[in-house]
Design a protein around this motif. Structure first.
Motif, PDB file in Angstrom:
ATOM      1  N   ILE A  31      13.147   9.389  19.078  1.00 14.33           N
ATOM      2  CA  ILE A  31      12.918   9.344  17.629  1.00 14.33           C
ATOM      3  C   ILE A  31      14.159   8.828  16.886  1.00 14.33           C
ATOM      4  O   ILE A  31      14.047   8.069  15.927  1.00 14.33           O
ATOM      5  N   GLU A  32      15.334   9.232  17.346  1.00 16.77           N
ATOM      6  CA  GLU A  32      16.556   8.766  16.685  1.00 16.77           C
ATOM      7  C   GLU A  32      16.629   7.242  16.719  1.00 16.77           C
ATOM      8  O   GLU A  32      17.013   6.603  15.734  1.00 16.77           O
ATOM      9  N   GLY A  33      16.273   6.670  17.855  1.00 14.97           N
ATOM     10  CA  GLY A  33      16.256   5.212  17.984  1.00 14.97           C
ATOM     11  C   GLY A  33      15.317   4.584  16.972  1.00 14.97           C
ATOM     12  O   GLY A  33      15.685   3.657  16.244  1.00 14.97           O
ATOM     13  N   ILE A  34      14.105   5.116  16.905  1.00 14.92           N
ATOM     14  CA  ILE A  34      13.098   4.569  15.984  1.00 14.92           C
ATOM     15  C   ILE A  34      13.591   4.665  14.540  1.00 14.92           C
ATOM     16  O   ILE A  34      13.528   3.695  13.779  1.00 14.92           O
ATOM     17  N   LEU A 248      27.233  10.091  21.734  1.00 22.46           N
ATOM     18  CA  LEU A 248      26.703  11.325  22.338  1.00 22.46           C
ATOM     19  C   LEU A 248      27.714  11.926  23.307  1.00 22.46           C
ATOM     20  O   LEU A 248      27.967  13.134  23.289  1.00 22.46           O
ATOM     21  N   LYS A 249      28.277  11.069  24.147  1.00 22.84           N
ATOM     22  CA  LYS A 249      29.234  11.556  25.151  1.00 22.84           C
ATOM     23  C   LYS A 249      30.459  12.185  24.494  1.00 22.84           C
ATOM     24  O   LYS A 249      30.963  13.213  24.926  1.00 22.84           O
ATOM     25  N   LYS A 250      30.911  11.534  23.440  1.00 23.98           N
ATOM     26  CA  LYS A 250      32.143  11.976  22.793  1.00 23.98           C
ATOM     27  C   LYS A 250      31.948  13.261  21.995  1.00 23.98           C
ATOM     28  O   LYS A 250      32.829  14.120  21.956  1.00 23.98           O
ATOM     29  N   ASN A 251      30.788  13.406  21.347  1.00 25.30           N
ATOM     30  CA  ASN A 251      30.646  14.465  20.353  1.00 25.30           C
ATOM     31  C   ASN A 251      29.688  15.593  20.705  1.00 25.30           C
ATOM     32  O   ASN A 251      29.575  16.570  19.953  1.00 25.30           O
ATOM     33  N   ALA A 252      29.007  15.487  21.842  1.00 31.40           N
ATOM     34  CA  ALA A 252      27.972  16.481  22.175  1.00 31.40           C
ATOM     35  C   ALA A 252      28.527  17.907  22.256  1.00 31.40           C
ATOM     36  O   ALA A 252      27.824  18.863  21.923  1.00 31.40           O
ATOM     37  N   LEU A 257      23.897  20.240  16.777  1.00 30.48           N
ATOM     38  CA  LEU A 257      22.881  19.295  17.246  1.00 30.48           C
ATOM     39  C   LEU A 257      22.330  18.425  16.119  1.00 30.48           C
ATOM     40  O   LEU A 257      22.144  17.219  16.274  1.00 30.48           O
ATOM     41  N   THR A 258      22.079  19.031  14.952  1.00 26.66           N
ATOM     42  CA  THR A 258      21.508  18.251  13.849  1.00 26.66           C
ATOM     43  C   THR A 258      22.453  17.144  13.407  1.00 26.66           C
ATOM     44  O   THR A 258      22.028  16.015  13.155  1.00 26.66           O
ATOM     45  N   VAL A 259      23.736  17.463  13.343  1.00 27.49           N
ATOM     46  CA  VAL A 259      24.716  16.439  12.934  1.00 27.49           C
ATOM     47  C   VAL A 259      24.838  15.383  14.025  1.00 27.49           C
ATOM     48  O   VAL A 259      24.906  14.180  13.735  1.00 27.49           O
ATOM     49  N   LEU A 261      22.536  14.337  16.034  1.00 26.90           N
ATOM     50  CA  LEU A 261      21.377  13.444  15.954  1.00 26.90           C
ATOM     51  C   LEU A 261      21.485  12.515  14.746  1.00 26.90           C
ATOM     52  O   LEU A 261      21.230  11.313  14.850  1.00 26.90           O
ATOM     53  N   GLU A 262      21.872  13.067  13.615  1.00 33.95           N
ATOM     54  CA  GLU A 262      21.985  12.245  12.399  1.00 33.95           C
ATOM     55  C   GLU A 262      23.043  11.163  12.553  1.00 33.95           C
ATOM     56  O   GLU A 262      22.834  10.014  12.152  1.00 33.95           O
ATOM     57  N   GLU A 263      24.163  11.534  13.145  1.00 34.86           N
ATOM     58  CA  GLU A 263      25.232  10.543  13.364  1.00 34.86           C
ATOM     59  C   GLU A 263      24.784   9.513  14.404  1.00 34.86           C
ATOM     60  O   GLU A 263      25.166   8.349  14.334  1.00 34.86           O
ATOM     61  N   GLY A 264      23.973   9.964  15.351  1.00 35.26           N
ATOM     62  CA  GLY A 264      23.437   9.047  16.360  1.00 35.26           C
ATOM     63  C   GLY A 264      22.559   7.980  15.734  1.00 35.26           C
ATOM     64  O   GLY A 264      22.637   6.795  16.085  1.00 35.26           O
ATOM     65  N   VAL A 265      21.724   8.391  14.788  1.00 37.38           N
ATOM     66  CA  VAL A 265      20.867   7.446  14.067  1.00 37.38           C
ATOM     67  C   VAL A 265      21.730   6.391  13.368  1.00 37.38           C
ATOM     68  O   VAL A 265      21.415   5.194  13.384  1.00 37.38           O
ATOM     69  N   LYS A 266      22.847   6.827  12.791  1.00 37.22           N
ATOM     70  CA  LYS A 266      23.738   5.888  12.087  1.00 37.22           C
ATOM     71  C   LYS A 266      24.322   4.858  13.050  1.00 37.22           C
ATOM     72  O   LYS A 266      24.506   3.692  12.687  1.00 37.22           O
ATOM     73  N   GLU A 267      24.620   5.301  14.279  1.00 32.02           N
ATOM     74  CA  GLU A 267      25.146   4.363  15.284  1.00 32.02           C
ATOM     75  C   GLU A 267      24.101   3.296  15.622  1.00 32.02           C
ATOM     76  O   GLU A 267      24.404   2.115  15.709  1.00 32.02           O
ATOM     77  N   VAL A 268      22.856   3.745  15.815  1.00 36.45           N
ATOM     78  CA  VAL A 268      21.767   2.795  16.107  1.00 36.45           C
ATOM     79  C   VAL A 268      21.631   1.815  14.946  1.00 36.45           C
ATOM     80  O   VAL A 268      21.552   0.592  15.138  1.00 36.45           O
ATOM     81  N   GLN A 269      21.612   2.345  13.735  1.00 29.07           N
ATOM     82  CA  GLN A 269      21.434   1.495  12.555  1.00 29.07           C
ATOM     83  C   GLN A 269      22.557   0.452  12.437  1.00 29.07           C
ATOM     84  O   GLN A 269      22.297  -0.721  12.164  1.00 29.07           O
ATOM     85  N   ARG A 270      23.789   0.911  12.687  1.00 28.73           N
ATOM     86  CA  ARG A 270      24.938   0.001  12.578  1.00 28.73           C
ATOM     87  C   ARG A 270      24.834  -1.160  13.575  1.00 28.73           C
ATOM     88  O   ARG A 270      25.019  -2.324  13.221  1.00 28.73           O
ATOM     89  N   MET A 271      24.503  -0.835  14.825  1.00 32.05           N
ATOM     90  CA  MET A 271      24.374  -1.877  15.852  1.00 32.05           C
ATOM     91  C   MET A 271      23.204  -2.819  15.538  1.00 32.05           C
ATOM     92  O   MET A 271      23.291  -4.035  15.736  1.00 32.05           O
ATOM     93  N   MET A 272      22.120  -2.255  15.055  1.00 30.67           N
ATOM     94  CA  MET A 272      20.949  -3.056  14.700  1.00 30.67           C
ATOM     95  C   MET A 272      21.264  -4.028  13.563  1.00 30.67           C
ATOM     96  O   MET A 272      20.887  -5.192  13.614  1.00 30.67           O
ATOM     97  N   GLU A 273      21.957  -3.535  12.555  1.00 26.76           N
ATOM     98  CA  GLU A 273      22.276  -4.395  11.404  1.00 26.76           C
ATOM     99  C   GLU A 273      23.152  -5.560  11.844  1.00 26.76           C
ATOM    100  O   GLU A 273      22.979  -6.699  11.394  1.00 26.76           O
TER     101      GLU A 273
END
Ligand SMILES: [Zn+2]
Length: 285
Positions: A31-34, A248-252, A257-259, A261-273
């Protein structure tokens, strides 16, 4: 086939080819990826193709596909949902009942005659359900996490004759092998045969769109050169995943957990942009 003009993947890639840009098609695993992919598409006003491996169907019993389709419907930009490398006939039929806009019918592990026969059958099956299709003439070498490894099979570069046979099966998107491989390129980086890509493009005669596979660690200039060579669907996996996994590896162990996941979404978004800018789809929605 008048219905194809209403098909999301078909619309998105037709516009991309006409406009001379590429559409980023990342693999979603969760879901985070999506969420990150859709956020990037909206922020960049870019079209998007969310892809899944067959793994996602079996792992989530189709739930992830429904989630992606819902996100695509709710988005303010054109988004399609595509099944990448479906190599099993029973699975393709199961996928055709899920909300996919398009499916890659990958029979490249069969010999050519069998490959073409099965491709034609499955293309028809998908088309009856208003799903467009992609196939791979030749064989792109290597394997990826989540799809069957064909490392025991020899990679085969696509020829102009094969293009003709595959276009005749009724596919809409063609994934040629012109030096691109699944997996890692090593220190030398990708060595692509652009002349072969050009010959393939000419052989398609504008009847299908071209999909690029095997873009791990592609430098920006290589990506742009491929798009200039006629590629409109740009499959990406590692390019989008890398920083997310790193995060994930660095911060798990320290983040809640909520933070995380939220920060993970930002990483996906940044790479996608970043990749949307590279592929030139920014502002094209
Ligand atoms: Zn691939």
């Amino acid at each position: 086939m008048e219905w194809k003009k209403q098909n999301k993947t078909y619309q998105i890639l037709t516009a991309a080819e006409k406009g001379g840009y590429g559409v980023v098609a990342p693999i979603a695993y969760n879901i985070e990826g999506i969420i990150g992919m859709v956020a990037a598409a909206e922020a960049k006003s870019s079209p998007l193709i969310i892809q899944m491996f067959p793994w996602a169907l079996t792992f989530s019993n189709g739930l992830l596909v429904h989630a992606a389709a819902q996100a695509a419907r709710d988005a303010s930009v054109p988004i399609a949902v595509h099944l990448d490398h479906a190599q099993d006939e029973a699975l393709i039929k199961r996928a055709a009942d899920l909300p996919f806009d398009s499916i890659m019918v990958d029979m490249s592990h069969y010999e050519m005659d069998e490959n073409l026969r099965k491709t034609r059958e499955l293309v028809e099956y998908c088309n009856e359900r208003r799903i467009t299709t992609e196939a791979e003439p030749g064989r792109i070498e290597g394997g990826e996490d989540g799809i069957a490894d064909t490392a025991d099979l020899e990679g085969k570069l696509t020829t102009a004759e094969q293009v003709e046979s595959f276009v005749a099966t009724g596919i809409d998107f063609l994934a040629p092998a012109f030096g691109n491989v699944h997996g890692e390129y090593g220190s030398r980086g990708p060595v692509l045969e652009y002349e072969r890509l050009e010959a393939i493009r000419i052989a398609t005669g504008g009847r299908v769109r071209i999909a690029l596979h095997g873009t791990n660690d592609f430098p920006e200039d290589v990506m742009k050169r491929c798009i200039k060579g006629g590629v409109s669907k740009v499959n990406v996996n590692k390019l989008i995943l890398d920083d997310y996994l790193q995060h994930l590896k660095k911060n798990a162990s320290t983040m809640s957990l909520t933070v995380l996941l939220e920060e993970g979404v930002k990483e996906v978004q940044r790479m996608m942009e970043w990749q949307m800018d590279v592929c030139g789809s920014t502002g094209k929605a």
